[in-house]
Design an enzyme around this catalytic site. Structure first.
Site, PDB file in Angstrom:
ATOM      1  N   TRP A 104       7.684  -8.031  29.792  1.00  0.00           N
ATOM      2  CA  TRP A 104       6.364  -7.966  30.431  1.00  0.00           C
ATOM      3  C   TRP A 104       6.087  -9.382  30.905  1.00  0.00           C
ATOM      4  O   TRP A 104       5.896 -10.293  30.101  1.00  0.00           O
ATOM      5  CB  TRP A 104       5.321  -7.510  29.414  1.00  0.00           C
ATOM      6  CG  TRP A 104       3.960  -7.283  29.993  1.00  0.00           C
ATOM      7  CD1 TRP A 104       3.522  -6.179  30.668  1.00  0.00           C
ATOM      8  CD2 TRP A 104       2.844  -8.182  29.922  1.00  0.00           C
ATOM      9  NE1 TRP A 104       2.212  -6.349  31.039  1.00  0.00           N
ATOM     10  CE2 TRP A 104       1.772  -7.559  30.594  1.00  0.00           C
ATOM     11  CE3 TRP A 104       2.647  -9.443  29.378  1.00  0.00           C
ATOM     12  CZ2 TRP A 104       0.523  -8.158  30.709  1.00  0.00           C
ATOM     13  CZ3 TRP A 104       1.401 -10.043  29.502  1.00  0.00           C
ATOM     14  CH2 TRP A 104       0.361  -9.392  30.160  1.00  0.00           C
ATOM     15  N   LYS A 121     -11.483   2.768  30.592  1.00  0.00           N
ATOM     16  CA  LYS A 121     -10.438   3.810  30.627  1.00  0.00           C
ATOM     17  C   LYS A 121     -10.110   4.178  32.057  1.00  0.00           C
ATOM     18  O   LYS A 121      -8.953   4.274  32.438  1.00  0.00           O
ATOM     19  CB  LYS A 121     -10.903   5.097  29.926  1.00  0.00           C
ATOM     20  CG  LYS A 121     -10.880   5.246  28.442  1.00  0.00           C
ATOM     21  CD  LYS A 121      -9.581   5.156  27.745  1.00  0.00           C
ATOM     22  CE  LYS A 121      -9.168   3.735  27.514  1.00  0.00           C
ATOM     23  NZ  LYS A 121      -9.386   3.140  26.248  1.00  0.00           N
ATOM     24  N   HIS A 157     -31.503  -4.346  37.841  1.00  0.00           N
ATOM     25  CA  HIS A 157     -31.349  -5.799  37.922  1.00  0.00           C
ATOM     26  C   HIS A 157     -30.104  -6.201  38.697  1.00  0.00           C
ATOM     27  O   HIS A 157     -29.593  -7.299  38.509  1.00  0.00           O
ATOM     28  CB  HIS A 157     -31.345  -6.389  36.511  1.00  0.00           C
ATOM     29  CG  HIS A 157     -32.588  -6.061  35.759  1.00  0.00           C
ATOM     30  ND1 HIS A 157     -33.795  -6.684  36.001  1.00  0.00           N
ATOM     31  CD2 HIS A 157     -32.837  -5.118  34.810  1.00  0.00           C
ATOM     32  CE1 HIS A 157     -34.719  -6.164  35.212  1.00  0.00           C
ATOM     33  NE2 HIS A 157     -34.169  -5.203  34.492  1.00  0.00           N
ATOM     34  N   ASN A 187       9.978 -12.532  22.806  1.00  0.00           N
ATOM     35  CA  ASN A 187       8.640 -11.986  23.030  1.00  0.00           C
ATOM     36  C   ASN A 187       7.649 -13.080  22.661  1.00  0.00           C
ATOM     37  O   ASN A 187       7.743 -13.634  21.572  1.00  0.00           O
ATOM     38  CB  ASN A 187       8.435 -10.739  22.152  1.00  0.00           C
ATOM     39  CG  ASN A 187       7.021 -10.201  22.231  1.00  0.00           C
ATOM     40  OD1 ASN A 187       6.266 -10.536  23.149  1.00  0.00           O
ATOM     41  ND2 ASN A 187       6.657  -9.369  21.280  1.00  0.00           N
ATOM     42  N   GLY A 188       6.738 -13.415  23.569  1.00  0.00           N
ATOM     43  CA  GLY A 188       5.761 -14.458  23.278  1.00  0.00           C
ATOM     44  C   GLY A 188       5.760 -15.513  24.362  1.00  0.00           C
ATOM     45  O   GLY A 188       6.218 -15.269  25.476  1.00  0.00           O
ATOM     46  N   LYS A 206       0.773  -2.585  25.819  1.00  0.00           N
ATOM     47  CA  LYS A 206       0.088  -1.904  24.716  1.00  0.00           C
ATOM     48  C   LYS A 206      -0.407  -2.893  23.663  1.00  0.00           C
ATOM     49  O   LYS A 206      -1.480  -2.745  23.115  1.00  0.00           O
ATOM     50  CB  LYS A 206       1.049  -0.886  24.079  1.00  0.00           C
ATOM     51  CG  LYS A 206       0.450  -0.074  22.941  1.00  0.00           C
ATOM     52  CD  LYS A 206      -0.635   0.855  23.434  1.00  0.00           C
ATOM     53  CE  LYS A 206      -1.327   1.608  22.314  1.00  0.00           C
ATOM     54  NZ  LYS A 206      -2.617   2.159  22.745  1.00  0.00           N
ATOM     55  N   ARG A 256       5.099  -0.237  25.113  1.00  0.00           N
ATOM     56  CA  ARG A 256       4.440  -1.532  24.995  1.00  0.00           C
ATOM     57  C   ARG A 256       4.112  -2.118  26.368  1.00  0.00           C
ATOM     58  O   ARG A 256       3.343  -3.071  26.464  1.00  0.00           O
ATOM     59  CB  ARG A 256       5.349  -2.509  24.235  1.00  0.00           C
ATOM     60  CG  ARG A 256       5.600  -2.074  22.814  1.00  0.00           C
ATOM     61  CD  ARG A 256       6.794  -2.781  22.232  1.00  0.00           C
ATOM     62  NE  ARG A 256       6.557  -4.181  21.979  1.00  0.00           N
ATOM     63  CZ  ARG A 256       6.194  -4.691  20.814  1.00  0.00           C
ATOM     64  NH1 ARG A 256       6.001  -3.896  19.792  1.00  0.00           N
ATOM     65  NH2 ARG A 256       6.033  -5.986  20.663  1.00  0.00           N
ATOM     66  N   CYS A 298       6.519  -7.630  25.665  1.00  0.00           N
ATOM     67  CA  CYS A 298       7.977  -7.534  25.584  1.00  0.00           C
ATOM     68  C   CYS A 298       8.405  -6.809  24.299  1.00  0.00           C
ATOM     69  O   CYS A 298       7.731  -6.895  23.278  1.00  0.00           O
ATOM     70  CB  CYS A 298       8.590  -8.912  25.568  1.00  0.00           C
ATOM     71  SG  CYS A 298       8.075  -9.923  26.956  1.00  0.00           S
ATOM     72  N   GLU A 330     -16.638   1.547  27.775  1.00  0.00           N
ATOM     73  CA  GLU A 330     -15.336   2.106  27.422  1.00  0.00           C
ATOM     74  C   GLU A 330     -14.879   3.130  28.468  1.00  0.00           C
ATOM     75  O   GLU A 330     -13.713   3.164  28.862  1.00  0.00           O
ATOM     76  CB  GLU A 330     -15.420   2.745  26.017  1.00  0.00           C
ATOM     77  CG  GLU A 330     -14.181   3.479  25.551  1.00  0.00           C
ATOM     78  CD  GLU A 330     -12.922   2.616  25.480  1.00  0.00           C
ATOM     79  OE1 GLU A 330     -13.008   1.383  25.605  1.00  0.00           O
ATOM     80  OE2 GLU A 330     -11.839   3.205  25.317  1.00  0.00           O
ATOM     81  N   GLU A 339      -8.289   1.306  34.038  1.00  0.00           N
ATOM     82  CA  GLU A 339      -6.937   0.915  33.632  1.00  0.00           C
ATOM     83  C   GLU A 339      -5.879   1.955  33.985  1.00  0.00           C
ATOM     84  O   GLU A 339      -4.741   1.596  34.243  1.00  0.00           O
ATOM     85  CB  GLU A 339      -6.866   0.524  32.156  1.00  0.00           C
ATOM     86  CG  GLU A 339      -7.058   1.632  31.165  1.00  0.00           C
ATOM     87  CD  GLU A 339      -7.032   1.138  29.722  1.00  0.00           C
ATOM     88  OE1 GLU A 339      -6.319   0.171  29.428  1.00  0.00           O
ATOM     89  OE2 GLU A 339      -7.722   1.746  28.889  1.00  0.00           O
TER      90      GLU A 339
HETATM   91  C1  F6R Z   1      -7.556  -0.193  26.485  1.00  0.00           C
HETATM   92  C2  F6R Z   1      -6.742  -0.828  25.474  1.00  0.00           C
HETATM   93  C3  F6R Z   1      -6.892  -2.292  25.256  1.00  0.00           C
HETATM   94  C4  F6R Z   1      -6.812  -2.612  23.758  1.00  0.00           C
HETATM   95  C5  F6R Z   1      -6.830  -4.116  23.535  1.00  0.00           C
HETATM   96  C6  F6R Z   1      -6.820  -4.474  22.072  1.00  0.00           C
HETATM   97  O1  F6R Z   1      -7.312   1.174  26.549  1.00  0.00           O
HETATM   98  O2  F6R Z   1      -5.961  -0.199  24.836  1.00  0.00           O
HETATM   99  O3  F6R Z   1      -8.085  -2.766  25.802  1.00  0.00           O
HETATM  100  O4  F6R Z   1      -7.879  -2.002  23.111  1.00  0.00           O
HETATM  101  O5  F6R Z   1      -5.708  -4.692  24.153  1.00  0.00           O
HETATM  102  O6  F6R Z   1      -5.689  -3.978  21.440  1.00  0.00           O
HETATM  103  P1  F6R Z   1      -5.620  -3.825  19.883  1.00  0.00           P
HETATM  104  O7  F6R Z   1      -6.582  -2.770  19.494  1.00  0.00           O
HETATM  105  O8  F6R Z   1      -4.203  -3.465  19.589  1.00  0.00           O
HETATM  106  O9  F6R Z   1      -6.007  -5.153  19.302  1.00  0.00           O
END
Ligand code: F6R
Length: 607
Positions: free
Chosen positions: A74, A483, A502, A98-99, A602, A27, A2, A479, A486
Site C-alpha cells: 500500500w 461509509k 450556518h 510494512n511501515g 484496512k 488490508r 502492506c 458515519e 469511502e
Molecule cells: C471506515 C474505517 C476506518 C477505520 C479507521 C480506524 O470504514 O474502517 O475509518 O475505522 O481506520 O481503524 P481501527 O478501528 O482499526 O483503529
C-alpha cells in the site's frame, strides 16, 4: 496497509505465498510481489494492481524454491509501480516491509556517498541496500540484517531472505504487527493470523523491538536489548481467522448481516444470562471516582466514541474529552489525575490511536482499550481490554465492528452510570432489556435491504450527499457520510442538523440528496424544522425514522426508510444498519470495488 508473508516449507513456496497474500488482500494494496531462493539463487517477481497480475506473471515466469517471502504494498513513499513494489533487493538479500523508515533519507545519503545507486522511490530499498553493504563488509546475513535494524527509526515489520540461504528468514518488528507460524518441519511468518490460518494455528506474536532468526525447525527471538526472549506460542481459535464470504457477493454485505449475531455475542460476553448487571472483568474502574474520561480513535471508531460521549455525559454525568487520534497528542492536552483514557480500534494497530494511547501512559489513572483483535498492540498496551467479539472484519469499510463498538461503549456507560448512581438499577435494567431485544429489532431493519437498495439506485446518480442528525444521530450522520464516500466515491458530509443554517444549506438544490437520521424522540421536532428548511429549497430528503416519525414529517419527502421503534439510547446502533446498507447498495450500483475501495487500507499502521 502492506501485508507480509514468509515461508520456509516442504513444498514449492510461490503458490503458498500467493495464496497467503490473497488472505491479506483485505488490508488494502496496490501492488504485490514475492521472492524465493532456489538452488541457492534469490529471485523475485512483482506486479502492479491486483494479485491476479502477479499470478499471471508467475505463469509466464515461474519462481521455484521452497523458501520465500511475499508482500502486498500500500504505497506510502513512491507511486504504486512495479519498480517500487516489494520485495526490494540488494545483490544477495531481499526485503519486504510494512511501515515507514523515517530516517531513510539520511541513510540513503550515507550510502549514496559511498557510491551506492538506488532504483526506487521507496523508503524500504535502503533496508536491502544497507544490509547488502554490511554483508559485503563480511557480516553474516543475520548479523548484517540485525546491524541494519539497529540503524532504522520509524515503524517497521520486516522480513529478509538471502541468496544461498534456503533455510533462513530474518524478521523484525517495531510497530506494525508480525507473527511467526509454527508448522511441522515448516515455519511461516505473516502480518496476522488471518494470513497464516490455513498453514497453522500455532502462532507467536513478536513484541515491539523484537527480531528473530527463523529456520524450518527453530525460532530464536531477541528483544530490543539483544537478549534472548521467550514469546509464547498461542493457539488461534478457528473462528478468529474464518474469512469466507459464505455465499455473499461481498464481505461487507455479509458483515452487515452478521450484526445481530455480533450484538448477541457482545451482550453474552458482558451481561450474565438472566442478570441485570454488567460484568466487565479486568476493567477494575470505579467510575464514581473518575473525574473525566478522555477518548480517542480514528475514522469509524472515532464516530463510535463521539456517540459514546453523549451516553457517558447524559447517562453517567462524566465529562468527556474526545479528539481524533491524529490530532490528540499534538494538542498536548493535560491528562490529570482522575482521568480514565479510552481508546477504540477494530484492528488494535492504528498508528495514531496507539500513539495517543502512549501519550496517556503514565498520565491517566487507567488506560482502557476496546479492540476486536485481542493480540493487538493497543490491547497489549492497555491496562484493561474490552473485546468487541465481532470476528474478523474483512471489508475495508467497518460495519459490524462499529455496532459492536457502540454496544460495548453503551454497556460501559451504563456500568459507569451504575457506579455513579446517576441511573437507578431499574433504569439500567430497562436499557439492558432493550439491548437484549436489539438483535431481533436489527433483523427487522435488515429486512428493509430491498427498500434501501431501490433508494440507493437513485442516490448513485448524485455527486454530493448530505447526512443530518441531532444528538447521537449526529455522529451517525458523520458515519453514514464516511461509509458512503469511502466505498461509492460520492462526496458526502455529515452535519449536526442545527448547523445546517450556518453554511451547508448553501449546498442544497434539487440534485443533492439529504439523508436525515431522526427517530421520533425528544429532538425530533427540532430536526423536523431543519428537514422543512431543506424541502423548502427543493432538497431531496431521505428520512430514516420510525413509522410515527415518518407520519409526522408530512409531505415532501423524497424517500423514507421506516425503522422499527427502539429505546432512544439504542437508536444509533440500530440506525447504523440503513446507513451502511445505503452506502453498500450505492457502491454496488456504481460498480466500485466494495470490499477494497481505492486508496484505502484496512489497518492503518503508519501516521
Ligand atoms: C471506515 C474505517 C476506518 C477505520 C479507521 C480506524 O470504514 O474502517 O475509518 O475505522 O481506520 O481503524 P481501527 O478501528 O482499526 O483503529
Amino acid at each position: 496497509m502492506c501485508g507480509i508473508i514468509g515461508v520456509l516449507g516442504d513444498h514449492e513456496a510461490a503458490p503458498v505465498l500467493v495464496e497467503a497474500l490473497k488472505r491479506l488482500e483485505y488490508r488494502g494494496y496496490d501492488s504485490a510481489g514475492i521472492a524465493t531462493v532456489n538452488h541457492g539463487v534469490l529471485d523475485r517477481r512483482r506486479a502492479v494492481g491486483k494479485l491476479v497480475n502477479l499470478s499471471d506473471k508467475l505463469v509466464h515466469e515461474p519462481l521455484a524454491g521452497k523458501a520465500g517471502i511475499g508482500h502486498t504494498r500500500w504505497a506510502t513513499h513512491g507511486a504504486p509501480t512495479e519498480g517500487n513494489a516489494h520485495p526490494h533487493r540488494g545483490r544477495t538479500v531481499a526485503v519486504v516491509h510494512n511501515g515507514i523508515i523515517e530516517n531513510y533519507r539520511d541513510l540513503k545519503d550515507e550510502l549514496k556517498g559511498q557510491g551506492v545507486t538506488f532504483e526506487t522511490e521507496t523508503d524500504t530499498e535502503i533496508v536491502a541496500l544497507l544490509t547488502q553493504r554490511y554483508m559485503d563488509e563480511g557480516l553474516s546475513p543475520v548479523d548484517a540484517a540485525y546491524r541494519t535494524i539497529d540503524r532504522l527509526s520509524g515503524a517497521f515489520a520486516l522480513a529478509f531472505l538471502f541468496d544461498g540461504e534456503e533455510d533462513l528468514i530474518v524478521i523484525a518488528r517495531m510497530g506494525p504487527p508480525l507473527a511467526i507460524g509454527h508448522g511441522d518441519g515448516e515455519m511461516y511468518v505473516g502480518s496476522d493470523a488471518v494470513a497464516l490460518a490455513p498453514l497453522t494455528d500455532r502462532i507467536t506474536y513478536l513484541e515491539d523491538g523484537d527480531r528473530a532468526v527463523v529456520t524450518r525447525t527453530s525460532v530464536e527471538i531477541r528483544d530490543a536489548n539483544g537478549d534472548l526472549a521467550n514469546r509464547e506460542i498461542r493457539l488461534v481459535r478457528a473462528e478468529a481467522t474464518r474469512v469466507d464470504k459464505a455465499g455473499y457477493r461481498h464481505f461487507m454485505a455479509k458483515e452487515i448481516d452478521e450484526q445481530p449475531t455480533v450484538i448477541s455475542e457482545v451482550i453474552n460476553a458482558y451481561v450474565p444470562a438472566g442478570a441485570d448487571a454488567i460484568e466487565m472483568p479486568g476493567i477494575d474502574v470505579d467510575f464514581a471516582k473518575v473525574d473525566r474520561l478522555v477518548m480517542s480513535a480514528c475514522g469509524t471508531a472515532f464516530n463510535a466514541c463521539l456517540t459514546a460521549k453523549y451516553w457517558f455525559e447524559k447517562l453517567a454525568r462524566i465529562p468527556v474529552e474526545i479528539d481524533v487520534a491524529s490530532e490528540f497528542r499534538y494538542r498536548e492536552p493535560p491528562v490529570v489525575d482522575g482521568t480514565v483514557a479510552l481508546f477504540v480500534s477494530q484492528s488494535g494497530e492504528t498508528a495514531d490511536t496507539l500513539a495517543a494511547l502512549r501519550y496517556c501512559e503514565g498520565k491517566a489513572d487507567r488506560i482502557l482499550g476496546i479492540v476486536n483483535v485481542p493480540e493487538s498492540s493497543i490491547a497489549r498496551e492497555s491496562s484493561a481490554v474490552l473485546e468487541l467479539h465481532a470476528g474478523p472484519e474483512i471489508g475495508v469499510a467497518s460495519t459490524k465492528a462499529f455496532t459492536a463498538q457502540l454496544t460495548v461503549l453503551l454497556l460501559l456507560a451504563l456500568k459507569a452510570a451504575g457506579d455513579r448512581g446517576t441511573l437507578s438499577a431499574d433504569q439500567i435494567a430497562d436499557r439492558l432489556a432493550a439491548l437484549r431485544g436489539l438483535p431481533a429489532v436489527m433483523n427487522t431493519a435488515l429486512d428493509l435491504g430491498e427498500t434501501v437498495e431501490r433508494i440507493a439506485m437513485a442516490v448513485s446518480e448524485a455527486r454530493d450527499v448530505l447526512f443530518l442528525g441531532r444528538g447521537t444521530m449526529y455522529p451517525l450522520a458523520m458515519e453514514g457520510a464516511l461509509k458512503l464516500k469511502e466505498i461509492s466515491y460520492i462526496h458526502a458530509e455529515g452535519y449536526a442538523s442545527g448547523e445546517l443554517k450556518h453554511g451547508p444549506i448553501a449546498l442544497i438544490d434539487t440534485n443533492v440528496p439529504v439523508v436525515v437520521l431522526a427517530p421520533d424522540d425528544d429532538l425530533f421536532d427540532k430536526t423536523m424544522s431543519n428537514l422543512q428548511e431543506v424541502i423548502a429549497r427543493g432538497g431531496k430528503v431521505i428520512l430514516i425514522s420510525d413509522e410515527r416519525g415518518i407520519g409526522r414529517a408530512g409531505d415532501g419527502l423524497w424517500h423514507a426508510i421506516p425503522m422499527p421503534k427502539v429505546h432512544a439510547d439504542l437508536a444509533p446502533i440500530l440506525y447504523a444498519v440503513p446507513a451502511q446498507q445505503l452506502a453498500y447498495h450505492t457502491a454496488v450500483a456504481k460498480g466500485t470495488d466494495v470490499d477494497q475501495p481505492r486508496n484505502l487500507a484496512k489497518s492503518v499502521t503508519v501516521e
